[in-house]
Design an enzyme around this catalytic site. Structure first.
Site, PDB file in Angstrom:
ATOM      1  N   SER A 169       0.697  -1.240   0.076  1.00 53.88           N
ATOM      2  CA  SER A 169      -0.091   0.061  -0.063  1.00 53.88           C
ATOM      3  C   SER A 169       0.829   1.178   0.012  1.00 53.88           C
ATOM      4  O   SER A 169       0.370   2.307  -0.385  1.00 53.88           O
ATOM      5  CB  SER A 169      -1.007   0.180   1.047  1.00 53.88           C
ATOM      6  OG  SER A 169      -0.344  -0.092   2.293  1.00 53.88           O
ATOM      7  N   HIS A 197      -5.387  -3.601  -2.948  1.00 55.79           N
ATOM      8  CA  HIS A 197      -5.001  -2.569  -3.945  1.00 55.79           C
ATOM      9  C   HIS A 197      -5.041  -2.995  -5.148  1.00 55.79           C
ATOM     10  O   HIS A 197      -4.651  -2.218  -6.074  1.00 55.79           O
ATOM     11  CB  HIS A 197      -3.864  -1.853  -3.417  1.00 55.79           C
ATOM     12  CG  HIS A 197      -3.542  -1.133  -2.354  1.00 55.79           C
ATOM     13  ND1 HIS A 197      -4.056   0.454  -2.338  1.00 55.79           N
ATOM     14  CD2 HIS A 197      -3.511  -1.248  -1.095  1.00 55.79           C
ATOM     15  CE1 HIS A 197      -4.263   0.716  -1.056  1.00 55.79           C
ATOM     16  NE2 HIS A 197      -3.627  -0.349  -0.430  1.00 55.79           N
ATOM     17  N   LYS A 228     -11.632   0.697  -2.327  1.00 58.78           N
ATOM     18  CA  LYS A 228     -10.342   1.318  -3.225  1.00 58.78           C
ATOM     19  C   LYS A 228     -10.995   1.320  -4.909  1.00 58.78           C
ATOM     20  O   LYS A 228     -11.895   1.925  -5.009  1.00 58.78           O
ATOM     21  CB  LYS A 228      -9.161   0.691  -2.988  1.00 58.78           C
ATOM     22  CG  LYS A 228      -8.723   0.621  -1.545  1.00 58.78           C
ATOM     23  CD  LYS A 228      -7.486   0.358  -1.196  1.00 58.78           C
ATOM     24  CE  LYS A 228      -7.269  -0.010   0.240  1.00 58.78           C
ATOM     25  NZ  LYS A 228      -7.351   1.096   1.114  1.00 58.78           N
TER      26      LYS A 228
HETATM   27  C1  LIG Z   1      -3.228  -3.776   2.049  1.00 58.29           C
HETATM   28  C2  LIG Z   1      -4.554  -3.177   2.826  1.00 58.29           C
HETATM   29  N1  LIG Z   1      -5.612  -4.084   3.590  1.00 58.29           N
HETATM   30  C3  LIG Z   1      -6.304  -3.843   4.231  1.00 58.29           C
HETATM   31  C4  LIG Z   1      -6.907  -2.498   3.961  1.00 58.29           C
HETATM   32  C5  LIG Z   1      -7.938  -2.011   4.819  1.00 58.29           C
HETATM   33  O1  LIG Z   1      -9.399  -1.795   4.000  1.00 58.29           O
HETATM   34  P1  LIG Z   1     -10.453  -0.810   4.419  1.00 58.29           P
HETATM   35  O2  LIG Z   1     -10.075   0.363   4.074  1.00 58.29           O
HETATM   36  O3  LIG Z   1     -11.564  -1.592   3.588  1.00 58.29           O
HETATM   37  O4  LIG Z   1     -10.647  -1.170   5.974  1.00 58.29           O
HETATM   38  C6  LIG Z   1      -5.867  -1.575   3.506  1.00 58.29           C
HETATM   39  C7  LIG Z   1      -6.251   0.165   3.195  1.00 58.29           C
HETATM   40  O5  LIG Z   1      -6.752   0.652   3.873  1.00 58.29           O
HETATM   41  C8  LIG Z   1      -5.159  -1.794   2.904  1.00 58.29           C
HETATM   42  O6  LIG Z   1      -4.097  -1.172   2.135  1.00 58.29           O
END
Ligand SMILES: Cc1ncc(COP(=O)(O)O)c(C=O)c1O
Length: 380
Positions: A169, A197, A228
């Protein structure tokens, strides 16, 4: 608070009038490079229509947890599509991507287990591991020889797990998912890949990095988010029926929280349909990301190891990164400074997310402004 301020790590909120990659802000056009609305779907008319219809039919909320009366036909349909898209047997929707990882790891792993985790994994994977009593062993970022060594040298009475992001990320680089699968198979470990992502962008039907044709990889669990590329909100785990049943019975963020609001589920479902109807969206995003990287390089900037729509520009110093982001904002470019603990100490950066809202013209202009501002600041 004093300690946070002294280290240049104070974070605060900025209120904006809109979402997406480009909109009017304070009487000017703002190019937003800090949005994860990669495919520009959050404001797509078809998505909004699906959301409006869901609001009319189902109301404002799911009104109960999934095990009570919160499982709506909409969740069931969404889960069936997620299973098909990721190539897994089935899927389970959670309140968010963060809650998915928290729920998964805390439920599935126990004190005799060992979780082998990439050092740059997302915070939700780290916290999920912390919630369980399993030992977490962190291997050097993307270094499979290091992981192999740790798998070999670590005694473990219980189960071994390997957990990794697929697109990272904050660095925008990619895991070698086939290599991870090979090591998991060789060591008897269970593989969990977080495709947050990549879902919607990479692979057939937007199923993620594991679904790129030619080398499909099937981890035991695929994690994804609707927040996303799908322009909505919510998360999911795609896996076997056995794991899903276990999660329904043991994953506390699933059991003890209200089901995902129908509007979010409907928007995510519509986004998945749009991605299937228009299979070129992900490729076009990656093409524009490459265009942006070329434009930045042409201006003399490095883009670290980015291989995706996420493009970091290394700064190093925390305060310098924030000052740079402030100067960019003055010029109509929103590109947030990312500092520890989100990234390792000494690696503060400006993180750019390219989206389909950004035209080539926007990207060329932004690259020029960013390069000029970086040079003036003496950063990077
Ligand atoms: C790799 C990864 N996993 C999980 C999440 C969490 O997702 P959410 O925004 O739906 O809580 C994110 C980003 O926020 C992320 O970059």
């Amino acid at each position: 608070m004093n300690a946070i301020r002294e280290k240049g790590l104070l974070r605060s909120l900025r209120s904006l009038p809109a979402t997406g990659g480009k909109f009017q802000w304070q009487d000017r056009e703002l190019l937003n490079f800090s949005s994860n609305d990669y495919l520009d779907l959050a404001n797509d008319e078809r998505l909004k229509q699906a959301g409006r219809e869901a609001l009319e039919r189902w109301g404002g909320g799911a009104t109960a947890s999934r095990l009570m009366s919160g499982t709506l036909d909409l969740h069931t349909e969404l889960e069936a599509r997620l299973a098909a898209v990721t190539g897994q047997e089935t899927a389970l929707v959670f309140g968010s991507g963060f809650l998915t990882n928290l729920g998964l790891l805390s439920a599935l792993t126990g004190k005799d287990d060992a979780i082998f985790a990439d050092k740059l994994n997302h915070a939700s994977l780290v916290d999920g591991a912390r919630f369980s009593e399993a030992r977490m062993i962190r291997y050097h970022h993307l270094k499979l020889d290091n992981l192999e060594k740790m798998l070999r040298e670590t005694e473990c009475a219980g189960r071994r797990w390997i957990a990794s992001d697929s697109i990272f990320s904050m660095d925008g680089d990619l895991a070698d998912v086939a290599g991870l699968q090979r090591l998991a198979q060789a060591s008897g470990a269970t593989l969990l890949l977080d495709e947050a992502h990549a879902v919607g962008i990479l692979g057939e039907r937007g199923g993620g990095l594991c679904r790129i044709s030619g080398q499909p990889v099937v981890p035991a669990i695929t994690v994804g988010t609707f927040s996303k590329a799908l322009g909505s909100y919510g998360g999911f785990a795609a896996c076997s029926h056995e794991i899903r049943d276990f999660l329904i019975n043991r994953a506390r963020p699933f059991i003890y929280s209200t089901a995902l609001p129908p509007v979010c589920a409907a928007c995510a479902l519509r986004a998945l349909q749009i991605i299937e109807e228009e299979p070129g969206l992900g490729a076009e995003l990656l093409r524009r990301a490459e265009f942006m990287k070329d434009a930045l390089r042409a201006q003399g900037l490095e883009v670290m190891s980015s291989a995706s729509q996420i493009i970091p520009i290394f700064v190093g110093d925390n305060e310098q990164a924030v000052a740079l982001a402030d100067r960019l904002l003055d010029q109509g470019i929103l590109a947030t400074a990312i500092r520890p603990p989100t990234v390792p100490p000494g690696t503060a950066r400006i993180r750019l997310s390219v989206t389909l809202a950004h035209s080539e013209q926007d990207l060329s202009r932004a690259a020029e402004v960013i390069a000029k501002t970086v040079k003036q600041a003496g950063a990077a």
